[in-house]
Write an enzyme that holds these catalytic residues in place. Structure first.
Site, short mmCIF file in Angstrom:
data_model
loop_
_atom_site.label_atom_id
_atom_site.label_comp_id
_atom_site.label_asym_id
_atom_site.label_seq_id
_atom_site.Cartn_x
_atom_site.Cartn_y
_atom_site.Cartn_z
N CYS A 48 -1.57 -21.85 16.86
CA CYS A 48 -2.61 -22.88 16.72
C CYS A 48 -2.14 -24.02 15.82
O CYS A 48 -2.66 -25.13 15.89
CB CYS A 48 -3.88 -22.25 16.19
SG CYS A 48 -3.65 -21.40 14.64
N ASN A 49 -1.17 -23.75 14.97
CA ASN A 49 -0.68 -24.78 14.04
C ASN A 49 0.46 -25.64 14.60
O ASN A 49 0.77 -26.68 14.04
CB ASN A 49 -0.17 -24.14 12.75
CG ASN A 49 -1.30 -23.70 11.84
OD1 ASN A 49 -2.32 -24.36 11.78
ND2 ASN A 49 -1.13 -22.59 11.15
N ARG A 50 1.12 -25.14 15.64
CA ARG A 50 2.31 -25.88 16.10
C ARG A 50 2.79 -25.41 17.46
O ARG A 50 2.49 -24.28 17.88
CB ARG A 50 3.49 -25.65 15.14
CG ARG A 50 4.00 -24.22 15.14
CD ARG A 50 5.00 -23.96 14.08
NE ARG A 50 4.45 -24.22 12.77
CZ ARG A 50 3.59 -23.45 12.13
NH1 ARG A 50 3.15 -22.36 12.71
NH2 ARG A 50 3.13 -23.75 10.93
N GLU A 113 -0.82 -16.78 5.32
CA GLU A 113 -1.45 -15.98 6.40
C GLU A 113 -0.39 -15.02 6.99
O GLU A 113 0.80 -15.33 7.01
CB GLU A 113 -1.99 -16.91 7.49
CG GLU A 113 -0.96 -17.90 8.01
CD GLU A 113 -0.91 -18.03 9.52
OE1 GLU A 113 -1.45 -17.17 10.20
OE2 GLU A 113 -0.29 -18.99 10.00
N GLU A 115 -0.57 -13.71 10.19
CA GLU A 115 -0.47 -13.76 11.65
C GLU A 115 0.85 -14.39 12.13
O GLU A 115 1.43 -13.95 13.11
CB GLU A 115 -1.66 -14.55 12.25
CG GLU A 115 -3.01 -13.86 12.10
CD GLU A 115 -3.50 -13.76 10.66
OE1 GLU A 115 -3.21 -14.67 9.86
OE2 GLU A 115 -4.17 -12.76 10.33
N GLN A 119 3.69 -13.71 15.20
CA GLN A 119 3.86 -14.72 16.25
C GLN A 119 5.33 -15.13 16.40
O GLN A 119 5.81 -15.34 17.51
CB GLN A 119 2.98 -15.95 15.94
CG GLN A 119 1.49 -15.66 16.15
CD GLN A 119 0.57 -16.67 15.46
OE1 GLN A 119 0.95 -17.32 14.48
NE2 GLN A 119 -0.66 -16.77 15.94
N GLY A 188 -14.28 -14.47 22.36
CA GLY A 188 -12.87 -14.07 22.34
C GLY A 188 -12.68 -12.78 21.57
O GLY A 188 -13.28 -12.59 20.50
N GLY A 190 -9.42 -11.39 21.10
CA GLY A 190 -8.02 -11.22 20.70
C GLY A 190 -7.95 -11.08 19.17
O GLY A 190 -8.96 -10.78 18.51
N1 LIG Z 1 -4.31 -15.28 16.35
C1 LIG Z 1 -4.73 -15.98 15.33
O1 LIG Z 1 -4.69 -15.54 14.20
C2 LIG Z 1 -5.32 -17.34 15.56
C3 LIG Z 1 -5.57 -18.14 14.44
C4 LIG Z 1 -6.14 -19.39 14.65
C5 LIG Z 1 -6.47 -19.82 15.91
N2 LIG Z 1 -6.19 -19.04 16.96
C6 LIG Z 1 -6.53 -19.53 18.28
O2 LIG Z 1 -7.56 -18.68 18.80
C7 LIG Z 1 -7.37 -18.49 20.21
C8 LIG Z 1 -7.24 -17.01 20.50
O3 LIG Z 1 -6.12 -16.50 19.84
P1 LIG Z 1 -5.72 -14.95 19.90
O4 LIG Z 1 -4.50 -14.77 19.13
O5 LIG Z 1 -6.89 -14.13 19.57
O6 LIG Z 1 -5.32 -14.93 21.44
P2 LIG Z 1 -5.52 -13.89 22.59
O7 LIG Z 1 -5.37 -12.53 22.07
O8 LIG Z 1 -4.68 -14.33 23.68
O9 LIG Z 1 -7.06 -14.15 23.01
C9 LIG Z 1 -7.63 -13.31 23.90
C10 LIG Z 1 -9.05 -13.74 24.21
O10 LIG Z 1 -9.04 -14.93 25.01
C11 LIG Z 1 -9.70 -14.62 26.26
N3 LIG Z 1 -9.11 -15.39 27.34
C12 LIG Z 1 -7.83 -15.41 27.74
N4 LIG Z 1 -7.66 -16.26 28.77
C13 LIG Z 1 -8.89 -16.78 29.03
C14 LIG Z 1 -9.38 -17.70 29.98
N5 LIG Z 1 -8.57 -18.27 30.88
N6 LIG Z 1 -10.71 -17.99 29.96
C15 LIG Z 1 -11.55 -17.41 29.07
N7 LIG Z 1 -11.14 -16.54 28.14
C16 LIG Z 1 -9.83 -16.22 28.14
C17 LIG Z 1 -9.49 -13.13 26.45
O11 LIG Z 1 -10.42 -12.60 27.35
P3 LIG Z 1 -10.27 -11.13 27.97
O12 LIG Z 1 -9.16 -10.45 27.25
O13 LIG Z 1 -11.58 -10.51 27.71
O14 LIG Z 1 -10.00 -11.32 29.43
C18 LIG Z 1 -9.69 -12.65 25.01
O15 LIG Z 1 -11.06 -12.58 24.70
C19 LIG Z 1 -6.14 -19.30 20.58
O16 LIG Z 1 -6.56 -20.53 21.07
C20 LIG Z 1 -5.40 -19.47 19.28
O17 LIG Z 1 -4.65 -20.65 19.23
C21 LIG Z 1 -5.62 -17.81 16.82
#
Ligand SMILES: NC(=O)c1ccc[n+]([C@@H]2O[C@H](COP(=O)([O-])OP(=O)(O)OC[C@H]3O[C@@H](n4cnc5c(N)ncnc54)[C@H](OP(=O)(O)O)[C@@H]3O)[C@@H](O)[C@H]2O)c1
Length: 422
Positions: A48-50, A113, A115, A119, A188, A190
């Site tokens: 999300c940062n880069r 952080e 995470e 990544q 979400g 994830g």
């Molecule tokens: N990871 C971090 O610490 C972090 C920090 C800041 C921001 N973010 C941002 O938060 C978001 C999620 O990150 P994550 O690491 O949790 O990712 P992730 O594990 O890939 O997210 C999975 C979630 O996204 C849903 N999803 C995937 N493709 C989709 C689509 N086409 N339409 C609707 N829902 C969809 C999945 O739904 P199902 O699995 O139920 O199908 C699941 O609920 C990203 O945009 C990321 O940049 C993440």
């Protein structure tokens, strides 16, 4: 120049640009194969940062041009935005410093952080699976991960670590003083969604709903929290009842727009709706900002809290910087040894060939020796070779930098056939 990085990050580009460059994990393999059309070896790090592309030069192509072309062609960023927001680092030491600082959590919106460490590991693993990693990139990324682990273990930078998710909940708490009476909806399931749910629970939120594209995933997380699972199709019904929404689904496009939110707001009591969208690309369209009684924040709006977090960790940041310096020195030594390795090998092999030939021809002229006598001669001649070559090898290892004059000198002195390093 051996490695180059091209990227946009949270300091050079707002979320509007970062979301165009964001590559979701489900798309990584496909983008690596597109990159492969331009460069034989490369690693893509998109968070999300880069979004950064590391490219290793190995056939004389201009890596900088290759990286920019990749951004222009596949990441949908217009030229003027690219000029304004992208950075290119071509100095090898600076490329390494950039990646080491990122992996140690010093370059994140939320300093320290955890995470990012996972990544960076995932980025390396995906590129390995695509056959895009050479020795140089592998060593660079593994070194960065080692430094990242050391910093987490040896400093307090990640003590009581925050995450973007927990900071989003912190922002909600600043806007809504008593979270325990609020209804929160997480979109979400994830890593980001789970962290939001965990942080909300810790903050005293008791009414949590979880929405996800796959209902079972939502149900799984909701069960853990004692919350409610929501099917994505019923998202808008749920929006009619909640006070806070945190968007963290990995969707390539916005899931919520102004028109839908307007109709939701008409059907609910006149209470504010706070939306904190930490997804990149964003889950909520920017025009939602204009809807009456809706307060929309995105990941860039977390800067104020993240700045306070940075100030608290300043001493630890300088400790982390010194670990990074140590780890970068080790990397440098390895880089230099890589330059000199073919010459060292050629020198040792030539000396060994002479030693064994001379020893064998002498042995033929002597009476048959006992095994013990043979072993003594073997050890003695080997020891002479090692002692004689100690200084030239040391010289090679310490003079491999720059234009390779040190290697050339030894090559000529000992008439070595030296292949160029990979
Ligand atoms: N990871 C971090 O610490 C972090 C920090 C800041 C921001 N973010 C941002 O938060 C978001 C999620 O990150 P994550 O690491 O949790 O990712 P992730 O594990 O890939 O997210 C999975 C979630 O996204 C849903 N999803 C995937 N493709 C989709 C689509 N086409 N339409 C609707 N829902 C969809 C999945 O739904 P199902 O699995 O139920 O199908 C699941 O609920 C990203 O945009 C990321 O940049 C993440």
């Amino acid at each position: 120049m051996r490695i180059c990085v091209i990227g946009v990050n949270h300091r050079t580009a707002p979320v509007e640009v970062r979301e165009k460059a964001a590559i979701r994990s489900a798309e990584l393999a496909q983008h690596l194969s597109l990159l492969h059309n331009h460069a034989p070896c490369g690693i893509i790090l998109s968070t999300c940062n880069r979004t950064e592309v590391y490219i290793a030069e190995n056939d004389g192509r201009d890596v900088e041009k290759t990286g920019l072309k990749f951004f222009q062609t596949y990441l949908n960023i217009p030229d003027d935005e690219l000029t304004r927001c992208a950075y290119v680092i071509t100095n090898q030491q600076e490329v390494a410093k950039n990646l080491y600082r990122i992996t140690c959590g010093l370059d994140s919106l939320i300093i320290g952080e955890y995470e990012i460490l996972g990544q960076v590991g995932n980025a390396l693993e995906a590129a390995e699976k695509s056959g895009m990693v050479n020795l140089l990139l592998r060593h660079l990324f593994q070194g960065a991960i080692r430094a990242g682990r050391r910093v987490r273990e040896e400093t307090g930078i990640s003590k009581n670590a925050l995450s973007v998710s927990s900071v989003a909940v912190e922002l909600a708490a600043q806007i809504i003083p008593d979270l325990s009476k609020s209804r929160l909806l997480v979109i979400g399931t994830g890593e980001a969604g789970r962290l939001v749910a965990k942080a909300s629970k810790e903050r005293g939120v008791t009414q949590i709903a979880v929405a996800s594209r796959t209902l079972e995933r939502a149900a799984e997380l909701a069960d853990l929290l004692g919350g409610k699972a929501v099917d994505m199709y019923n998202l808008f019904d749920e929006l009619g009842h909640c006070d806070i929404v945190v968007g963290c689904a990995s969707s390539p496009h916005a899931l919520v727009d102004a028109a839908r939110i307007e109709s939701v707001m008409k059907g609910r009591p006149a209470v504010p709706l706070v939306i904190i969208d930490i997804a990149v690309p964003r889950n909520v369209a920017d025009n939602v900002k204009g809807v009456n009684n809706v307060f929309l924040y995105n990941i860039d709006d977390l800067t104020e809290i993240s700045e306070a977090n940075r100030k608290l960790r300043e001493v630890e940041i300088s400790r982390a910087e010194s670990i990074i310096r140590e780890e970068l020195e080790d990397l440098n030594v390895w880089w230099h040894s890589l330059e000199s390795r073919p010459a060292v090998t050629a020198l040792m092999e030539k000396a060994e060939a002479i030693r064994s030939a001379q020893l064998n021809s002498t042995l033929k002229k002597l009476r048959p020796l006992t095994q013990e006598e043979n072993d003594y001669l073997e050890a003695m001649t080997k020891s002479i070779v090692v002692k004689l070559l100690k200084d030239p090898v040391h010289y090679l290892k310490n003079n491999a930098e720059g234009d390779g004059d040190g290697i050339e000198l030894i090559r000529q002195l000992f008439r070595l056939e030296v292949e160029k390093p990979e």
